[in-house]
Design a protein around this motif. Sequence first.
Motif, PDB file in Angstrom:
ATOM      1  N   GLU A  91       1.297   7.747  -8.482  1.00 31.56           N
ATOM      2  CA  GLU A  91       0.754   8.476  -7.472  1.00 31.56           C
ATOM      3  C   GLU A  91       1.930   8.180  -6.013  1.00 31.56           C
ATOM      4  OE1 GLU A  91      -3.293   9.086  -6.631  1.00 31.56           O
ATOM      5  OE2 GLU A  91      -3.858   9.468  -8.774  1.00 31.56           O
ATOM      6  N   GLN A  92       2.205   6.899  -6.051  1.00 33.03           N
ATOM      7  CA  GLN A  92       3.047   6.765  -5.000  1.00 33.03           C
ATOM      8  C   GLN A  92       4.292   7.648  -5.003  1.00 33.03           C
ATOM      9  OE1 GLN A  92       3.768   2.558  -4.824  1.00 33.03           O
ATOM     10  NE2 GLN A  92       1.944   2.004  -4.426  1.00 33.03           N
ATOM     11  N   ALA A  94      10.182  12.075   1.210  1.00 34.08           N
ATOM     12  CA  ALA A  94      10.355  10.811   1.677  1.00 34.08           C
ATOM     13  C   ALA A  94      10.485   9.539   0.610  1.00 34.08           C
ATOM     14  CB  ALA A  94       9.289  10.384   2.855  1.00 34.08           C
ATOM     15  N   VAL A  95      11.310   9.938  -0.654  1.00 35.86           N
ATOM     16  CA  VAL A  95      11.385   9.204  -1.589  1.00 35.86           C
ATOM     17  C   VAL A  95      11.991   7.721  -1.226  1.00 35.86           C
ATOM     18  CG1 VAL A  95      12.328   8.877  -3.873  1.00 35.86           C
ATOM     19  CG2 VAL A  95      11.268  10.946  -3.166  1.00 35.86           C
ATOM     20  N   PRO A 152       0.842  -1.217  -0.150  1.00 33.51           N
ATOM     21  CA  PRO A 152       0.214  -0.145  -0.098  1.00 33.51           C
ATOM     22  C   PRO A 152       0.709   1.009  -0.119  1.00 33.51           C
ATOM     23  CG  PRO A 152      -0.017  -1.067   2.012  1.00 33.51           C
ATOM     24  CD  PRO A 152       0.743  -2.166   1.282  1.00 33.51           C
ATOM     25  N   PRO A 153       0.296   2.350  -0.639  1.00 34.79           N
ATOM     26  CA  PRO A 153       1.181   3.505  -0.669  1.00 34.79           C
ATOM     27  C   PRO A 153       1.333   4.020   0.632  1.00 34.79           C
ATOM     28  CG  PRO A 153      -1.046   3.880  -1.549  1.00 34.79           C
ATOM     29  CD  PRO A 153      -0.787   2.627  -1.367  1.00 34.79           C
ATOM     30  N   ALA A 154       0.705   3.498   1.809  1.00 37.11           N
ATOM     31  CA  ALA A 154       0.818   4.291   3.023  1.00 37.11           C
ATOM     32  C   ALA A 154       2.225   3.622   3.460  1.00 37.11           C
ATOM     33  CB  ALA A 154      -0.062   3.788   3.651  1.00 37.11           C
ATOM     34  N   VAL A 155       2.789   2.809   3.141  1.00 39.99           N
ATOM     35  CA  VAL A 155       4.186   2.142   3.666  1.00 39.99           C
ATOM     36  C   VAL A 155       5.332   2.521   2.818  1.00 39.99           C
ATOM     37  CG1 VAL A 155       5.098   0.117   4.548  1.00 39.99           C
ATOM     38  CG2 VAL A 155       2.653   0.392   4.763  1.00 39.99           C
ATOM     39  N   GLN A 156       6.326   3.071   3.358  1.00 38.96           N
ATOM     40  CA  GLN A 156       7.515   3.394   2.660  1.00 38.96           C
ATOM     41  C   GLN A 156       8.463   2.336   3.070  1.00 38.96           C
ATOM     42  OE1 GLN A 156       7.617   6.168   0.856  1.00 38.96           O
ATOM     43  NE2 GLN A 156       5.359   6.078   1.254  1.00 38.96           N
ATOM     44  N   GLN A 206       5.557  10.650  -2.424  1.00 41.38           N
ATOM     45  CA  GLN A 206       6.749  10.315  -1.843  1.00 41.38           C
ATOM     46  C   GLN A 206       7.743  11.435  -1.978  1.00 41.38           C
ATOM     47  OE1 GLN A 206       8.811   6.792  -3.087  1.00 41.38           O
ATOM     48  NE2 GLN A 206       6.956   5.615  -2.363  1.00 41.38           N
ATOM     49  N   TYR A 207       7.563  12.138  -3.178  1.00 43.24           N
ATOM     50  CA  TYR A 207       8.273  13.286  -3.557  1.00 43.24           C
ATOM     51  C   TYR A 207       7.813  14.452  -2.835  1.00 43.24           C
ATOM     52  CZ  TYR A 207       9.469  17.524  -6.059  1.00 43.24           C
ATOM     53  OH  TYR A 207       9.909  19.008  -6.449  1.00 43.24           O
TER      54      TYR A 207
END
Length: 586
Positions: A435-436, A445-446, A352-356, A440-441
């Motif tokens: 979108e991820q 937090a890329v 999920p995009p919520a996790v880096q 992030q950009y």
Amino acid sequence: MAIQVLDEATIGKIAAGEVIERPASVVKELVENALDASARSIVVEIAAGGRECIRVRDDGLGISAADLPLAIERHATSKLRRFEDLASLRTFGFRGEALASIAAVSDLEIISRPPDAVHGVRLRSVFGRRTALEPVAAAPGTVVTVRDLFANVPARRSFLRQESTETAYIQRVVGACALAHPEVRFELVVDGRTVLATDGSGSLENVLVGVFGAEAAAQMVPIQPTDDLGDQARPLRLEVHGCVGLPTLTRSNRLGMLFFVNRRWIESRPLGVAVEQAYHTLIMVGRYPVAVIHLELPPGSVDVNVHPTKREVRFSDERAVFNAVQAAVRRTLAQHVPAQSVPSVSFSPLSPPAVQRRLVLADPTRVSRPVIRVEAEEKLHTDASPTPSSSASGERLLPVLRVLGQLHGTYIIAEGPDGLYLIDQHAAHERVLLEQLMVQYERAAVDAQVLLEPLVVELTSAQLAVLEDYQEELRQLGFQLEPFGGSAVAIRAVPAVMHRRSPNTTLLAILDELASGGRGTSRLEALAISTACHSAIRAGQELTLAEMRELVRQLEECTAPRACGHGRPTMLHLSQQELERQFARR
């Protein structure tokens, strides 16, 4: 206004504009002159993209002292005696305008010595003003030096592009000439650095390595000789040979397709279409093949005198040539494609995009290897179960969808409250990754994927130019690239979204797309769109039910879920009413 005859200087500048468009045009004309002089070794040196200096050195037959002054006169040529000779022409230059046009817009110097002459002769022409001949010590052959191109035509000089772009044009010209003449040794030196070299052994395969690189050349196969190119081709005595890339080798533009007629490099949209149609169903829509196509036919069957730069030709039977090229390429692909092994790529459920995450591969050249370490996991959102996306007004952009299955390994079939949905898995995943990357950009937090060992890749001049232009944007999206000598670059890290793809081939594809213009409202968005596209899952990739559900869930979270970054739709909708109408239920 009264009619008057233009002065010679003005006539010369106008004529030069028809033949000499940019520094690459000068290189093309001088190299072709060297080839017509039976040269076996040609060295091209340029400085500042050809603006400051172009020097072409050959070991050909040379020009005698008596003929040298005529060489820069308009309509003076050794290759044509009468108009009828055009029907049997086998030389490259014949109009007698190239050197005259170059001399009109540059500081030109020619040093030439025939093999049987005791010494060479030097001729200089400064923007059309010729100086006296003088004897000089020189090796057999000819050296032509062009300085300050277009210095006396500021308007034309102002239209030249940046040095790296003009250099890329020149490299394409020299590469094409080398592909047309593998028996001739070519060398291109840019600002003192050799960027292209061939051995002159006569092997087209060796030249492919020098022009396209070893990795691309390994994916090219020779066109299979055949006697069955169609009934129409037989009267033309047409032969088709060369090399074509396997479907694994594609480009984002048509620059990888080169065509030669009797060794003359030409541009032909119809022949491009013929090759593209031969690859139909074998490569993805929007991608283009790599091909080097040589056509051999009697000179009387082709008219090379339809364009001042001889860039275009006309065939006596266009349809027959089209069909012959298409048949030769298609037959070659049919013999090689079935033997290809299909790469096995494992697909993990999409994060999920919520996790880096920071992902590290065990082997950077094998994207199917499992992730061996997951570091720096950080929640950017606190919601455990993200809700489907909605507009600023709170209106949901997509309905809740229930995944039913997959069609042809390309489309996800889903049921919604108002009918059936067909989702293009590549376009959908591209939208998710785009979108991820942008989120992030924006949050600084890329997520970068560090390779255990740097991966070295060779770049073309066009790719190097893009790399220089996009240095900051590449860094901002997680690329860590370092020069590795010459035209090579070392890849140390890439955006984490690329972990499913080979970093080197993906980077090359991204640079190619950006070189052809890219798409986006900003340079960074264009880079993000290209990165997402070349990192996304492909059409034809089988997904499990869980993977499809995860992809649809992530698409529902997107702010613009109905189209990918390139504008292609991610889904089609068949309403309940339309289904009932088609089945005659209403």
